[in-house]
Design an enzyme around this catalytic site. Structure first.
Site, PDB file in Angstrom:
ATOM      1  N   ASP A 161       0.843   4.256   9.597  1.00  0.00           N
ATOM      2  CA  ASP A 161       0.432   5.233   8.354  1.00  0.00           C
ATOM      3  C   ASP A 161       0.616   6.625   8.488  1.00  0.00           C
ATOM      4  OD1 ASP A 161      -1.439   5.745  10.226  1.00  0.00           O
ATOM      5  OD2 ASP A 161      -3.332   5.280   9.016  1.00  0.00           O
ATOM      6  N   HIS A 177      -0.405   8.530  10.998  1.00  0.00           N
ATOM      7  CA  HIS A 177      -1.269   9.567  11.745  1.00  0.00           C
ATOM      8  C   HIS A 177      -0.763   9.939  13.145  1.00  0.00           C
ATOM      9  CE1 HIS A 177      -3.292   5.590  13.488  1.00  0.00           C
ATOM     10  NE2 HIS A 177      -2.879   6.387  14.478  1.00  0.00           N
ATOM     11  N   GLU A 220      -6.153  10.685  11.019  1.00  0.00           N
ATOM     12  CA  GLU A 220      -5.918   9.619   9.810  1.00  0.00           C
ATOM     13  C   GLU A 220      -5.542  10.465   8.476  1.00  0.00           C
ATOM     14  OE1 GLU A 220      -5.659   6.979  11.063  1.00  0.00           O
ATOM     15  OE2 GLU A 220      -7.518   5.835  11.919  1.00  0.00           O
ATOM     16  N   ASP A 275      -6.655  11.272  22.695  1.00  0.00           N
ATOM     17  CA  ASP A 275      -7.890  10.645  21.924  1.00  0.00           C
ATOM     18  C   ASP A 275      -8.439   9.641  22.871  1.00  0.00           C
ATOM     19  OD1 ASP A 275      -5.572   8.748  21.762  1.00  0.00           O
ATOM     20  OD2 ASP A 275      -5.319   8.941  19.578  1.00  0.00           O
TER      21      ASP A 275
HETATM   22  C1  GLP Z   1      -3.278   4.664  18.285  1.00  0.00           C
HETATM   23  C2  GLP Z   1      -3.486   5.966  18.969  1.00  0.00           C
HETATM   24  C3  GLP Z   1      -2.263   6.814  18.431  1.00  0.00           C
HETATM   25  C4  GLP Z   1      -1.013   5.990  18.803  1.00  0.00           C
HETATM   26  C5  GLP Z   1      -0.808   4.805  17.804  1.00  0.00           C
HETATM   27  C6  GLP Z   1       0.256   4.094  17.906  1.00  0.00           C
HETATM   28  O1  GLP Z   1      -3.431   4.934  16.827  1.00  0.00           O
HETATM   29  N1  GLP Z   1      -4.683   6.808  18.388  1.00  0.00           N
HETATM   30  O2  GLP Z   1      -2.407   7.953  19.357  1.00  0.00           O
HETATM   31  O3  GLP Z   1       0.042   6.617  18.646  1.00  0.00           O
HETATM   32  O4  GLP Z   1      -2.041   4.249  18.141  1.00  0.00           O
HETATM   33  O5  GLP Z   1       0.221   2.977  18.712  1.00  0.00           O
HETATM   34  P1  GLP Z   1       1.365   2.157  19.014  1.00  0.00           P
HETATM   35  O6  GLP Z   1       2.145   3.084  20.004  1.00  0.00           O
HETATM   36  O7  GLP Z   1       0.811   0.828  19.971  1.00  0.00           O
HETATM   37  O8  GLP Z   1       2.218   1.606  17.793  1.00  0.00           O
END
Ligand code: GLP
Length: 294
Positions: A141, A143, A148, A72
């Site tokens: 959450d 995702h 989402e 993303d």
């Molecule tokens: C964002 C990204 C996800 C990632 C998530 C978790 O939402 N789009 O791809 O998995 O963050 O981030 P973290 O690893 O900092 O908890």
């Protein structure tokens, strides 16, 4: 579905990195045979990237014949903004390894036609022969990428509006200022990741425990998009003990026993592939011995 539980974040990161490393070597990539890797951002994969860089610097792993596709990218954030996923990937991984920049694909969140950019990304994945291993992370959450809650479980790469939970979670990267957090992103779809031949999802920390429970102990549900991977034929959830806090003891025990039984059953021919895989005993994620020693 496989659940691999390691004692802590560092061990989970190391296990994931060794698994990726072994998969690439096992594939025997070459000029006419690229290994295709899907990659995440976020704080969770940082330890794994560090380890992969270490294996590369030790001369044990090359990314010369690896193509990557990132999950993303924020919309409207300049590419060189320190919090763009372009900056994240180059600073935390790509600039430290021998990947050809032309083979590192990241969605352009500043494209004039965002849907055309998403369609082109899907096309590039297809042209690359599909993804061999998609590594992902999740939000608290549940995702995956930026799919989402409520996203279609057969979705493809597209524009998504970020949920408030995600904006809140990501505010820490923007001086805690909610108004600075982008509200839209381009993201691969759940269907895009489902198409990968293998999926590995990294989940660490107590704040992800409820999401892990929803991901594996309850049914497939589009409000917890990561739960879709229950239906993928080859999914590995790699987590630390903290992330298991909401799971049933029975579930944790079962998967711990499975991990023990798996020892030595997979990758039994890896020794052929690479000299550094010195032992065929034990968990494949724990086979790494650097040429330079440990
Ligand atoms: C964002 C990204 C996800 C990632 C998530 C978790 O939402 N789009 O791809 O998995 O963050 O981030 P973290 O690893 O900092 O908890």
């Amino acid at each position: 579905m496989r659940l691999v539980i390691l004692d802590n974040y560092d061990l989970a990161s190391e296990w994931a990195a060794k698994y990726i490393c072994n998969r690439i070597i096992q594939f025997k990539p070459g000029q006419d045979r690229y290994f295709t890797l899907g990659l995440p951002t976020g704080s969770t994969p940082l330890g794994c990237y560090k380890k992969l860089i270490e294996y590369h610097k030790n001369g044990d792993l090359s990314f010369k014949y690896v193509k990557t596709f990132n999950m993303d990218e924020y919309v409207g954030l300049p590419r060189n903004h320190p919090e763009s996923y372009h900056s994240y990937m180059w600073n935390n991984f790509f600039k430290h390894i021998d990947i050809d920049p032309n083979n590192a694909h990241i969605l352009d969140g500043n494209a004039t036609d965002l849907q055309a950019e998403c369609d082109a990304f899907e096309k590039k994945i297809k042209e690359a022969g599909g993804i061999d291993l998609f590594v992902g992370g999740i939000g608290p959450d549940g995702h995956i990428a930026f799919n989402e809650p409520g996203s279609s479980l057969v979705s493809r790469t597209r524009l998504k509006t970020l949920a408030m939970d995600t904006i809140l979670a990501n505010a820490k990267y923007f001086d805690g200022d909610l108004s600075k957090v982008p509200t839209m992103a381009l993201t691969v779809g759940v269907g895009t990741v489902m198409d990968a031949r293998e999926v590995m999802i990294l989940i660490t920390g107590a704040h992800k425990a409820f999401a892990l429970y929803k991901a594996i102990e309850e049914g497939v549900n589009h409000m917890w998009t990561v739960s879709a991977f229950q239906q993928h034929p080859r999914t590995i959830f790699v987590c630390d003990e903290d992330a298991t806090l909401e799971l049933r003891v029975k579930t944790v025990k079962y998967f711990k026993v499975i991990s023990t039984l798996n020892m030595g059953l997979e990758f039994t021919n890896l020794q052929k592939w690479h000299a550094f895989l010195t032992s065929q005993q034990g968990d494949p994620g724990l086979h790494y011995t650097s040429k330079k020693g440990t």
